[in-house]
Scaffold this motif. Sequence first.
Motif, mmCIF file in Angstrom:
data_model
loop_
_atom_site.group_PDB
_atom_site.id
_atom_site.type_symbol
_atom_site.label_atom_id
_atom_site.label_comp_id
_atom_site.label_asym_id
_atom_site.label_seq_id
_atom_site.Cartn_x
_atom_site.Cartn_y
_atom_site.Cartn_z
ATOM 1 N N GLU A 168 26.577 -0.816 6.849
ATOM 2 C CA GLU A 168 26.400 -2.204 7.261
ATOM 3 C C GLU A 168 25.037 -2.397 7.910
ATOM 4 N N LEU A 169 24.457 -3.573 7.699
ATOM 5 C CA LEU A 169 23.166 -3.897 8.305
ATOM 6 C C LEU A 169 23.332 -4.142 9.806
ATOM 7 N N PRO A 170 22.314 -3.824 10.602
ATOM 8 C CA PRO A 170 22.415 -3.994 12.067
ATOM 9 C C PRO A 170 22.172 -5.434 12.507
ATOM 10 N N LEU A 171 22.830 -6.357 11.856
ATOM 11 C CA LEU A 171 22.578 -7.772 12.097
ATOM 12 C C LEU A 171 23.002 -8.216 13.494
ATOM 13 N N GLN A 172 24.192 -7.820 13.890
ATOM 14 C CA GLN A 172 24.722 -8.320 15.155
ATOM 15 C C GLN A 172 23.822 -7.933 16.327
ATOM 16 N N ALA A 173 23.413 -6.675 16.374
ATOM 17 C CA ALA A 173 22.585 -6.213 17.492
ATOM 18 C C ALA A 173 21.218 -6.884 17.485
ATOM 19 N N LEU A 174 20.621 -7.019 16.320
ATOM 20 C CA LEU A 174 19.293 -7.614 16.249
ATOM 21 C C LEU A 174 19.320 -9.102 16.579
ATOM 22 N N LEU A 175 20.357 -9.800 16.145
ATOM 23 C CA LEU A 175 20.471 -11.220 16.479
ATOM 24 C C LEU A 175 20.753 -11.416 17.957
ATOM 25 N N ALA A 176 21.508 -10.502 18.541
ATOM 26 C CA ALA A 176 21.754 -10.595 19.985
ATOM 27 C C ALA A 176 20.442 -10.516 20.760
ATOM 28 N N GLY A 177 19.474 -9.768 20.224
ATOM 29 C CA GLY A 177 18.180 -9.627 20.885
ATOM 30 C C GLY A 177 17.350 -10.887 20.912
ATOM 31 N N VAL A 178 17.732 -11.887 20.123
ATOM 32 C CA VAL A 178 17.044 -13.193 20.166
ATOM 33 C C VAL A 178 18.008 -14.295 20.596
#
Length: 602
Positions: free
Chosen positions: A458-468
């Motif tokens: 799975e792509l690390p979407l959740q963590a990266l979006l949380a960073g913005v």
Amino acid sequence: MTISYKISPASLHAHLFHVSVYIKNPDPAGQCVYLPAWIPGSYLIREFARNIVEIRAESAGKSLELTKIDKHSWQAAPVSGILEIHYSVYAWDLSVRGAYLDQTRGFFNGTSVFLAVKGQEKNTCNVEITAPEGKEYKNWKIATTLARHGAKKGQFGGYKAADYDELIDHPVEMGAFSQISFKACGIPHDIVIAGRHSADLKRLKKDLKKICEYQIRLFGEPAPFEHYVFMTMALGDGYGGLEHRSSTALMCNRDDLPLVHETQIKTAYRQFLGLCSHEYFHSWNVKRIKPAAYAPYDLSQENYTRLLWAFEGITSYYDDLTLVRTGLISQQEYLDLLAQTITGVQRVNGRTKQTLEESSFDTWVKFYRQDENSPNSLVSYYAKGALAALCLDLLIRQQTAGQKSLDDVMRALWLRYGKDFAIKGEGVAEAAWEALAAEVTGLDLKSFFDLVLRSTDELPLQALLAGVGVDWQMRAAVGAADKGGWIDKKLPPVNTLGARTSSEGSFVKLSHVLDGGAAQRSGLSAGDLLIAMNQLRVTSGNLDSLLASQPTNGEVEILAFRRDELMQFNVHLQHAEANTCGLRLKPLSDDLSITRNAWLLS
């Protein structure tokens, strides 16, 4: 030496273009001519030569033997004078990829109508485009970005191209279409709409100008063309686009276009603007920044690359990102679109079986040849590629403290490969894209690319979006029409068949049966027509309510036709999987707010 062409809308009712090719210096051993088997931007062998219904050769007024040597090539007998090839092309392909002709309009891509002269593809090409005969066609005009060579602007007559590759990269629209013009960063642009419509052309002009100017400035002025045309066919039901070096061919539902009384951007119009944005971005990313496998194209066979995720996926990322950065949609509207893309990827089991590089490579045999099992076997390099681009952009921004972004990578690609492509002809080698990204950002990105391109994790979407400062929600769908979006209210579990459906007459048809779902476990198959559930008739309007009326994880009896045989299935219903995404903005500290705005507003 110049190759001369003449194309005429010869029989509008029979949908035939008549084409002639005049070759001044034919091969003394016998000249070979051929038609491309595919069109750049649409990666499927389409066999355009099948639409040539008659063909003959002559020289000095005498017939000449012309032998077909394979599915798209012919060879003329040796001749010392000018060789003429005359042929008719059946044009009834109502798409952006082929050729179309009737009494309402004409359209063609060069790949469908212009034979290439083998060994002389680098020669200049002159084209005479003639008008259809009859006073009822006196108002017909032409839209194309082919350079004029005697023709007046927008009129039938003479045009030219530097070589065959340029000749086939300027489609032609003819008819009594609507047209409006504007300038973006000083470059003339035309919007052409064929078909009946009531579009607010001034609104469309204003919105497209924003898109064009943003993208020109993203890569840096000047634009890589002197004139650009959006060619649009408005239909009762249609959607699609195909990029060219200084134009795009588009199809849309006429209701997608804005109306004078509409002040907001409706969903359908937003989708159309996203399509225009996508094809326009291709002016840089794929038309000039190309994979090495396409530099040059071999139009006789498949051209394989593992980089389509970068050329189509990254373009798919920037198409909607352009809309929010230009203020055409709000930040939350953009997140809703992003959530729909995430949902679409999460709902295909193929993402656990096919990597992005494999998806890019296999486009010729899988993506453009989808069938009932495709959701179980493939992932889209458009959709997942866009999400990979999002992850890369956010990762770069976060690991460089906002000093670098994917924008910088795209500009570097443009300067190194795209800006001088017409001179150097250098494409991006398979490993070069990743190397340049690392060089520009100063980051070690190998583990990231291994994850997103060469694994099915799975792509690390959740963590990266949380960073913005973006909240993440994964939930079950609340019905077949639910494509994603944030829902505040916690909803009870929903029963599902684990299948996609469509309508066929009065029946509900299982179009796709998903791996591991209730339908597949019970023996239901794609193509089955649902008749009844627990002795109640199934319709497209009541399927969701019938499922909702059953006990949680209950068993139902389903009657269905397979071919012409009535079959019975005992189906153990399942809860809908939490594969539907919602995203929303959350209040931020000043530092995070600056980071998010740099992403969405830069």
